[in-house]
Design a protein around this motif. Structure first.
Motif, PDB file in Angstrom:
ATOM      1  N   LEU A  74       0.610  -1.189  -0.072  1.00  0.00           N
ATOM      2  CA  LEU A  74       0.075   0.154  -0.081  1.00  0.00           C
ATOM      3  C   LEU A  74       0.925   0.858  -0.419  1.00  0.00           C
ATOM      4  N   GLY A  75       1.916   1.276   0.543  1.00  0.00           N
ATOM      5  CA  GLY A  75       2.906   2.685   0.507  1.00  0.00           C
ATOM      6  C   GLY A  75       3.769   2.789  -0.673  1.00  0.00           C
ATOM      7  N   LEU A  89       7.820  -2.073   9.628  1.00  0.00           N
ATOM      8  CA  LEU A  89       9.585  -1.757   9.637  1.00  0.00           C
ATOM      9  C   LEU A  89       9.438  -1.757   7.485  1.00  0.00           C
ATOM     10  N   ALA A  90       8.330  -2.973   7.257  1.00  0.00           N
ATOM     11  CA  ALA A  90       9.743  -2.875   5.818  1.00  0.00           C
ATOM     12  C   ALA A  90       8.776  -1.119   5.071  1.00  0.00           C
ATOM     13  N   LEU A  91       7.337  -1.091   5.874  1.00  0.00           N
ATOM     14  CA  LEU A  91       7.460   0.390   5.165  1.00  0.00           C
ATOM     15  C   LEU A  91       8.154   2.002   5.318  1.00  0.00           C
ATOM     16  N   LEU A  92       8.716   1.525   6.813  1.00  0.00           N
ATOM     17  CA  LEU A  92       9.581   2.751   7.252  1.00  0.00           C
ATOM     18  C   LEU A  92      11.285   2.184   5.922  1.00  0.00           C
ATOM     19  N   ILE A  93      11.868   1.179   5.875  1.00  0.00           N
ATOM     20  CA  ILE A  93      12.649   0.806   4.780  1.00  0.00           C
ATOM     21  C   ILE A  93      12.020   1.721   3.425  1.00  0.00           C
ATOM     22  N   ILE A  94      11.283   1.572   2.696  1.00  0.00           N
ATOM     23  CA  ILE A  94      11.278   1.826   1.729  1.00  0.00           C
ATOM     24  C   ILE A  94      10.169   3.598   1.310  1.00  0.00           C
ATOM     25  N   TYR A 118      12.129   8.885   1.627  1.00  0.00           N
ATOM     26  CA  TYR A 118      11.250   9.844   1.839  1.00  0.00           C
ATOM     27  C   TYR A 118      11.186  11.220   2.336  1.00  0.00           C
ATOM     28  N   LEU A 119      12.066  10.328   3.556  1.00  0.00           N
ATOM     29  CA  LEU A 119      11.228  10.626   4.402  1.00  0.00           C
ATOM     30  C   LEU A 119      12.248  12.261   4.810  1.00  0.00           C
ATOM     31  N   VAL A 120      12.960  11.605   4.801  1.00  0.00           N
ATOM     32  CA  VAL A 120      14.740  12.198   4.427  1.00  0.00           C
ATOM     33  C   VAL A 120      14.478  13.444   3.691  1.00  0.00           C
TER      34      VAL A 120
END
Length: 592
Positions: free
Chosen positions: A64-65, A102-107, A111-113
């Motif tokens: 979904l992310g 956790l997988a969502l955070l990795i991908i 983008y967050l940076v």
């Protein structure tokens, strides 16, 4: 697997031959990758809702992310995701949620940076865009049914009318395909809704609620529904197609056709579901009778005819594009360029320069060819300069000898300046699908230009005073001639620009921007400033001209030991260049 091999085969063939599905898959664009991720996402939902397998949510969350990363419309798939959570709560484990997050955070880490570096500007833009006045119209519905069309959504001809195209010849035979598919889709949705809502048997009652008859019947219905994976899967399909469509029907921003890629291939799965139900029903209710068998084969035949009709329309459209039987857009706008003609034109220019041992290739661009030619020029063996041709022309240094010039289509001003101010020999016209060709010249620059002492810093030196009035294609220009005094290398996403600000004695002001990918000492720059009101210059007049310079470089985001490549560029401050006399402008006489 959920609805049978026959249904799956029909759905796959309908989607594989759908015109817009093929059209969007023929070029790279973020949202064009949505269908494959959507299918994977729906498979994970079916794992939980239909197969009742645990662990599905660990895959669904990052998928979904990923959908949202490909295009913002991917968030619409949160609707079937929420329904899946509601239908299969016992398959959800805390550890699966944590793995998915956790997988969502990795991908999403890059983008967050990025968002942190720009102070979450994109979030603010998104929130501010939602404050507009929302309207309800039929645009969403019209775009949705466009994906059932036997030919792609075409800005130039809809439906196809040109007798030169293969699609126009087959159009009379497939024009009724869209309404037929639309009727089948609506009927299929109604049948699916009936299967979802109606239990087809005695109305169940939950014995735990016998004291409250109405509540007992409702809870019994809900228990029976959740225990029927077939009906739960159909509900997911309906939610996928209906809820996002209703949401997009009320919008405050403009919506476009590619917003509806996220629905594919759901509409074709629903149509195939109807064929599968009919085929199964006829097979079950008349296995040894002639009439049901005829209806069964008729169902198969209708599905086959629809698939073949889609295949014919899609194949005709692809062949038309491959062979250039289309319009590239309004003349002068040059809206569409396929990759092969661009590569062919650049390769011909490179080969011509190599065969004559020329040291430089110059390429003129406009906005539709700008990005492509800048990228392709980096793959050439011969050094190149790519420039925007709307107001400017770059000529080689006379001391360096002749060079190759590739002029883009629909460039009458560039052609006129080139033939007037240089000795240009037309070598070939590399073809271009759907419109005017490129033009490939060998340019011998004029050596008769006198050098004027006036300069702008260490950047530009004036040639051939006075400035000359020039007419091309019914428009009047004032041409000034300059020599470059510095070199600047080409590089990825690097450009150099000069903004020429001109003021006349009649208090008319113009601004002309010249943009180049590289510069070389001694190269000549012709600046054609279009005159306000298209008025000709008087026989004797004077202008005052100032020049600003700037440069653009790619922006690399650094976070600790990591360096991220971004789409942004860093633009240097616009610098007003001083003349050799210390002033910020030159006075130039005009010759009409």
């Amino acid at each position: 697997r959920a609805y049978g091999r026959f249904t799956g085969t029909i759905a796959a063939l309908l989607y594989a031959t759908a015109s817009l599905a093929v059209s969007y898959s023929r070029y790279m664009w973020n949202q064009n990758l949505l269908p494959i991720v959507v299918v994977l996402f729906m498979i994970t939902l079916f794992w939980g809702v239909v197969d009742r397998r645990k662990g599905w949510i660990a895959f669904a969350i990052p998928l979904l992310g990923l959908l949202v990363q490909l295009h913002a419309t991917g968030i619409l798939m949160a609707a079937p995701f929420a329904v899946a959570l509601f239908l299969a709560p016992r398959t959800i484990r805390i550890r699966d949620i944590l793995i998915g997050l956790l997988a969502l955070l990795i991908i999403y880490a890059p983008y967050l940076v990025w968002e942190y570096s720009v102070k979450f500007a994109d979030i603010h833009i998104l929130l501010n865009s939602m404050h507009g006045k929302a309207i309800i119209d039929d645009k969403a519905w019209n775009f949705y049914i466009t994906f059932l069309s036997p030919y792609p959504f075409n800005y130039n001809a809809y439906p196809p009318t040109s007798k030169l195209t293969l699609l126009s010849r087959v159009y009379p035979y497939i024009s009724s395909l869209q309404p037929i598919l639309l009727i089948l889709l609506i009927v299929s949705a109604i049948v699916a809704l009936m299967v979802v809502l109606y239990p087809f048997g005695p109305w169940p009652t939950d014995r735990r609620w016998l004291s409250i008859p109405v509540l007992g019947r409702i809870m019994g219905y809900w228990t029976q529904f959740r225990n029927n994976p077939y009906r739960c899967g159909l509900l997911l399909l309906l939610v996928w197609q209906v809820i996002p469509l209703l949401y997009l029907s009320r919008h405050s921003l403009a919506i476009y056709a590619h917003y509806f890629i996220v629905f594919m291939p759901g509409q074709f799965i629903l149509i195939a579901f109807l064929f599968g139900r009919l085929f199964k029903w006829f097979n079950a209710h008349g296995k040894w009778e002639v009439f049901p068998q005829v209806l069964r084969y008729l169902t198969f035949g209708v599905a086959l005819v629809l698939i073949l009709a889609q295949f014919v329309g899609t194949s005709a459209d692809v062949l038309d594009y491959v062979h250039g039987r289309y319009s590239d857009g309004a003349v002068g706008n040059n809206l569409y360029n396929s990759l092969q003609p661009l590569q062919n034109a650049v390769n011909q220019a490179d080969q011509l320069a190599q065969s004559h041992h020329f040291s430089r290739v110059y390429m003129s661009t406009n906005w539709p060819t700008q990005s492509s030619l800048r990228y392709l020029s980096a793959q050439m063996r011969t050094p190149s300069t790519v420039f925007e041709d709307t107001p400017c022309l770059v000529l080689p240094n006379p001391a360096d000898g002749p060079a190759v010039m590739l002029v883009g289509p629909y460039s009458p001003l560039t052609d006129a300046l080139l033939t007037h101010y240089a000795n240009a020999t037309l070598v070939s016209e590399p073809p271009r699908n759907g419109g005017a060709p490129f033009k490939l010249y060998i340019v011998y620059p004029s050596t008769q230009q006198s050098v004027v002492g006036s300069t702008f810093g260490s950047d530009l030196q004036q040639l051939s005073t006075p400035a000359q009035a020039f007419s091309s294609n019914g428009s009047n220009y004032l041409v000034t001639h300059w020599s470059m005094m510095r070199s600047a290398p080409a590089g990825y996403d690097k450009i150099y620009g000069y903004n020429f600000k001109e003021s006349s004695s009649a208090k008319q002001h113009t601004s002309t921007l010249c943009v180049l990918t590289s510069m070389r000492v001694g190269d000549q720059l012709l600046v054609a400033s279009r005159q306000p009101g298209n008025k000709p210059f008087p026989s004797s007049s004077v202008i005052t001209m100032g020049v600003q310079s700037y440069a653009e470089n790619p922006y690399y985001l650094k976070a600790g030991p990591l360096t991220f490549e971004t789409y942004r560029v860093v633009t240097s401050p616009w610098t007003l260049i001083r003349t050799s006399q210390g002033a910020y402008s030159l006075t130039i006489h005009v010759r009409a």
